[in-house]
Design an enzyme around this catalytic site. Structure first.
Site, PDB file in Angstrom:
ATOM      1  N   HIS A  59      44.503  26.679  33.148  1.00 38.96           N
ATOM      2  CA  HIS A  59      44.024  27.427  34.308  1.00 38.96           C
ATOM      3  C   HIS A  59      45.170  28.149  34.994  1.00 38.96           C
ATOM      4  CE1 HIS A  59      42.675  27.399  38.731  1.00 38.96           C
ATOM      5  NE2 HIS A  59      41.916  28.305  38.124  1.00 38.96           N
ATOM      6  N   SER A  60      44.970  29.411  35.318  1.00 39.36           N
ATOM      7  CA  SER A  60      45.864  30.163  36.200  1.00 39.36           C
ATOM      8  C   SER A  60      47.307  30.156  35.685  1.00 39.36           C
ATOM      9  CB  SER A  60      45.753  29.575  37.617  1.00 39.36           C
ATOM     10  OG  SER A  60      46.311  30.431  38.583  1.00 39.36           O
ATOM     11  N   TYR A  61      48.252  29.656  36.487  1.00 36.43           N
ATOM     12  CA  TYR A  61      49.658  29.601  36.076  1.00 36.43           C
ATOM     13  C   TYR A  61      49.840  28.950  34.711  1.00 36.43           C
ATOM     14  CZ  TYR A  61      53.883  26.706  35.620  1.00 36.43           C
ATOM     15  OH  TYR A  61      54.975  26.023  35.132  1.00 36.43           O
ATOM     16  N   HIS A 113      38.196  31.868  41.561  1.00 35.24           N
ATOM     17  CA  HIS A 113      39.268  31.460  40.661  1.00 35.24           C
ATOM     18  C   HIS A 113      39.196  29.991  40.244  1.00 35.24           C
ATOM     19  CE1 HIS A 113      43.190  31.843  38.833  1.00 35.24           C
ATOM     20  NE2 HIS A 113      43.737  30.939  39.632  1.00 35.24           N
TER      21      HIS A 113
END
Length: 242
Positions: free
Chosen positions: A76-78, A224
């Protein structure tokens, strides 16, 4: 049975997958969620020495300790930076790499390379001003969360180590491309810091020039953090990849 390894993004921890794990396990799969060094229940380990390699090692060590092969790696994300590194170094261990509204780097880029200069400068300044070299979490409303979800994430978030933010990642795109990849695009509302990665995922020139074909894009009408706001929908999309 699939082996799901779940890796959270910045400021989060393994806690953020609590609503997803039961659905995957209930479908007969093995699931392990990682907490990266310096955040979540490992926030007491926060130090200026944490860098991108620390977090890459966290993920690979979890895979080894849990004796996982044929892994569906969900980042997820980073953690898109970390999933990319693992796919480069251990492609034979992965069944599928899922970028959940995640950073999609080019070789030689850092996480910060995909951000607008104002965001990049603010985070670097915040980390430099902090004794532990970390920057604070944003208000969860930017992740499209409200009410009880907002309150839950707000009280669980922790500052994120600054070292991984600017460290570049070198990798072989052809080796990464040997792993089937899916990008789950969260559109309502879209998070601005993922915009560059979102555009890359749907750009054929990016794949032809950097990572080659072999990917797909799924969409979720969430913010997000779909693991928080729509865990059932996320479980359905993950199971559809098997």
């Amino acid at each position: 049975m699939a082996n799901f390894l779940l890796v959270h993004g910045a400021w989060h921890g393994a806690w953020c997958w609590q609503r997803v794990v039961p659905g995957l396990m209930g479908a007969g799969h093995r699931v392990h969620a990682v907490t990266l060094t310096g955040v979540g229940e490992r926030a007491h380990l926060l130090s200026p020495g944490i860098d991108l390699e620390t977090h890459i090692t966290d993920v690979m060590a979890a895979m080894e300790a849990e004796e996982m092969d044929d892994v569906v790696l969900v980042v997820h994300s980073y953690a898109g930076m970390l999933g990319t590194a693992v796919a480069d170094r251990r492609p034979e261990r992965l069944r599928h790499l899922v970028y959940l509204d995640a950073v999609l780097p080019k070789p030689g880029e850092s996480w910060s390379s995909t951000h607008a200069s104002a965001t990049r400068n603010a985070r670097i300044a915040a980390a430099q001003a902090d004794p532990l070299h970390a920057f604070p979490a944003p208000d969860p409303s930017v992740f499209g969360l409200s009410d009880a979800d907002h309150a839950w994430v707000q009280r669980r978030q922790t500052p994120h180590p600054g070292g991984p933010y600017t460290q570049v990642l070198d990798f072989d795109p052809q080796r990464v491309s040997s792993v089937p990849r899916t990008f789950i695009n969260c559109t309502t509302p879209p998070l601005g810091t993922i915009d560059v990665s979102r555009l890359r995922m749907v750009d054929p020139k990016f794949w032809d020039g950097a990572w080659l074909p072999g990917s797909q894009v799924l969409e979720m009408h969430t913010g997000h953090d779909p693991m928080v706001s729509d865990p059932d929908g996320l479980v359905q999309r993950l199971l559809s990849l098997l």
